[in-house]
Motif scaffolding. Structure first.
Motif, PDB file in Angstrom:
ATOM      1  N   UNK A   1       0.749  -1.229  -0.007  1.00 44.65           N
ATOM      2  CA  UNK A   1      -0.063   0.132   0.090  1.00 44.65           C
ATOM      3  C   UNK A   1       1.109   1.128  -0.070  1.00 44.65           C
ATOM      4  N   UNK A   2       2.099   1.253   0.060  1.00 42.79           N
ATOM      5  CA  UNK A   2       3.201   2.210  -0.108  1.00 42.79           C
ATOM      6  C   UNK A   2       4.588   1.926  -0.514  1.00 42.79           C
ATOM      7  N   UNK A   3       5.172   2.889  -0.803  1.00 44.03           N
ATOM      8  CA  UNK A   3       6.684   2.445  -1.140  1.00 44.03           C
ATOM      9  C   UNK A   3       7.354   1.676  -0.402  1.00 44.03           C
ATOM     10  N   UNK A   4       7.177   1.872   1.081  1.00 48.16           N
ATOM     11  CA  UNK A   4       8.168   1.180   2.081  1.00 48.16           C
ATOM     12  C   UNK A   4       7.612  -0.149   2.117  1.00 48.16           C
TER      13      UNK A   4
ATOM     14  N   UNK B   1      15.171   3.848  -4.827  1.00 49.80           N
ATOM     15  CA  UNK B   1      15.650   2.911  -4.022  1.00 49.80           C
ATOM     16  C   UNK B   1      15.738   1.469  -4.543  1.00 49.80           C
ATOM     17  N   UNK B   2      14.787   1.313  -5.561  1.00 46.69           N
ATOM     18  CA  UNK B   2      14.911  -0.051  -6.012  1.00 46.69           C
ATOM     19  C   UNK B   2      15.941  -0.114  -7.159  1.00 46.69           C
ATOM     20  N   UNK B   3      16.263   0.871  -7.714  1.00 45.71           N
ATOM     21  CA  UNK B   3      17.213   1.062  -8.862  1.00 45.71           C
ATOM     22  C   UNK B   3      18.596   1.103  -8.062  1.00 45.71           C
ATOM     23  N   UNK B   4      18.615   1.560  -6.904  1.00 49.96           N
ATOM     24  CA  UNK B   4      19.977   1.657  -6.165  1.00 49.96           C
ATOM     25  C   UNK B   4      20.473   0.320  -5.609  1.00 49.96           C
ATOM     26  N   UNK B   5      19.326  -0.786  -5.414  1.00 49.58           N
ATOM     27  CA  UNK B   5      19.861  -1.968  -4.776  1.00 49.58           C
ATOM     28  C   UNK B   5      20.043  -2.926  -5.948  1.00 49.58           C
TER      29      UNK B   5
ATOM     30  N   UNK C   1       3.552   7.721   3.110  1.00 53.65           N
ATOM     31  CA  UNK C   1       4.708   7.119   3.719  1.00 53.65           C
ATOM     32  C   UNK C   1       5.884   7.430   2.646  1.00 53.65           C
ATOM     33  N   UNK C   2       5.991   6.570   1.652  1.00 53.07           N
ATOM     34  CA  UNK C   2       6.961   6.752   0.753  1.00 53.07           C
ATOM     35  C   UNK C   2       6.416   6.752  -0.734  1.00 53.07           C
TER      36      UNK C   2
END
Length: 408
Positions: free
Chosen positions: A34-37, A68-72, A59-60
């Protein structure tokens, strides 16, 4: 090869419902956040093959989540399809530069999502071959009965007044009562030679017949293969506990005690038959759905309407509706059954992002509905019901459905 995993990250339950329905015919595994986090956590745990990511969330938001996805290193190669309400060139270029594989502009259809996802993973229809083939062709499933059907009720009772009162109580539903003074008189109505059009849909039987007459009659009914699934209800005085227990052990689905609560009776019969009662209350007008809740809503009807409305309101979303008019015309008193139904329906609408408006002709009291509901949720009968209102500010009440529809 395992089925593709699809992660939907959106703060709207309506969007999740739409996406889930769209992919239901396909052999995929669905996950929701339900949110980015929550989306990041689900992505790390499930390693989805595709992520459907909303831009605007609490939230995010989607942009931060995408970064954050692309940085992981473990997640950066998962293709992401962004869901955005803004189709402007600047917004599209912004998310494109961040490495999204595609984007979909809201509002969208199930077909839009399936088309975009199918470009990234192979979608295979769920195979019917996994299920063992039946030895013989199964009979066509019977259509589910609804409370607006023409229901035939066989009443077997030694007192004619009982059948007469039942007939009067169910007449507003358009149901028909066939009275019989005893099991012998009722035999022609349950014989195997009776056509399916003439057989009863439900049977109400007095438990006071001598010689265990009601129990023997039950066995007679079940000897007819076409009546094996017909609900049978016992009629008994409250103090005849032994007869009631014996009837339940024999197979009677319910016991209605005398004197009968005639206001509750139609809904108690509907419950015994497992009827869908929502067609009594719900209708469509243009692009709006309407639920009309009467002042005399029974306790049984309120409980069952509350339960069945959960699926009904979700079905609205699946069908593309997003507006509900709650018609309380004629309501002048806030009683427990009515409060339960209204509060639960508004709660479902809020959870699925369905907009709602209230119609009524009591301009003095209906605006105070939030206060009335918030206060009454403290009583035992309603204590499990969530409060659909975040404050007790007066509501806008519309005099007609047309006025309510225009206000959306």
């Amino acid at each position: 090869m395992s089925s593709p995993k699809i992660l939907s990250v959106d703060d709207s339950r309506m969007i999740h419902t739409l996406i889930n329905k769209g992919f239901a015919p396909y052999d995929v595994q669905m996950f929701f956040a339900s949110n980015g986090a929550e989306g990041l956590e689900a992505a790390a745990k499930e390693k989805p093959d595709v992520i459907l990511l909303d831009v605007t969330m609490p939230v995010m938001d989607g942009v931060e989540c995408l970064g954050k996805l692309k940085a992981d290193p473990a997640l950066k190669d998962i293709p992401v399809i962004m869901l955005t309400a803004e189709a402007g060139k600047e917004n599209v270029l912004k998310i494109a530069k961040m490495g999204v594989r595609d984007y979909i502009v809201k509002p969208f259809t199930e077909a839009n999502v399936i088309d975009r996802v199918s470009r990234l993973v192979t979608l295979k229809p769920k195979s019917a071959a996994a299920a063992p083939a039946p030895a013989a062709a199964a009979p066509a499933a019977k259509k589910a009965r609804i409370a607006t059907d023409a229901i035939k009720i066989l009443v077997v009772d030694e007192h004619p007044a009982i059948a007469e009162s039942i007939a009067k109580a169910v007449s507003k539903r358009g149901w028909k009562v066939v009275p019989c003074a005893g099991p012998a008189e009722a035999q022609p109505h349950i014989a195997s030679t009776v056509s399916s059009e003439e057989t009863p849909d439900v049977i109400l039987v007095s438990l006071a017949f001598p010689g265990k007459g009601a129990l023997k009659f039950y066995q007679s009914v079940r000897m007819n293969p076409t009546l094996k699934g017909i609900p049978m209800v016992g009629l008994s005085v409250k103090t005849a506990i032994f007869d009631q227990n014996e009837a339940k052990e024999t197979g009677y689905i319910a016991i209605f005690t005398k004197p009968l609560e005639l206001g509750e009776l139609p809904d108690r019969i509907a419950r015994a038959m497992d009827l869908d009662i929502t067609p009594i209350f719900y209708s469509s007008e243009g692009d709006c759905q309407v639920v009309s809740i009467p002042q005399d809503l029974s306790e049984t009807g309120s409980i069952d309407l509350t339960r069945q409305s959960r699926k009904k309101v979700a079905d609205f979303v699946n069908a593309g509706f997003s507006k509900l008019i709650i018609d309380l015309t004629g309501v002048t008193k806030f009683e427990i059954p009515l409060i339960r139904a209204v509060a639960s329906i508004i709660h479902e609408c809020n959870g699925l992002d369905i907009k709602w408006r209230i119609v009524g002709d009591d301009a003095d009291n209906l605006p105070n509905l939030p206060t009335v509901i918030s206060t009454n949720l403290k009583v035992a009968a309603l204590k499990e019901l969530p409060n659909p209102f975040t404050n007790t500010a007066p509501l806008d009440i519309y005099p007609t459905r047309a006025a309510a529809a225009a206000a959306f």
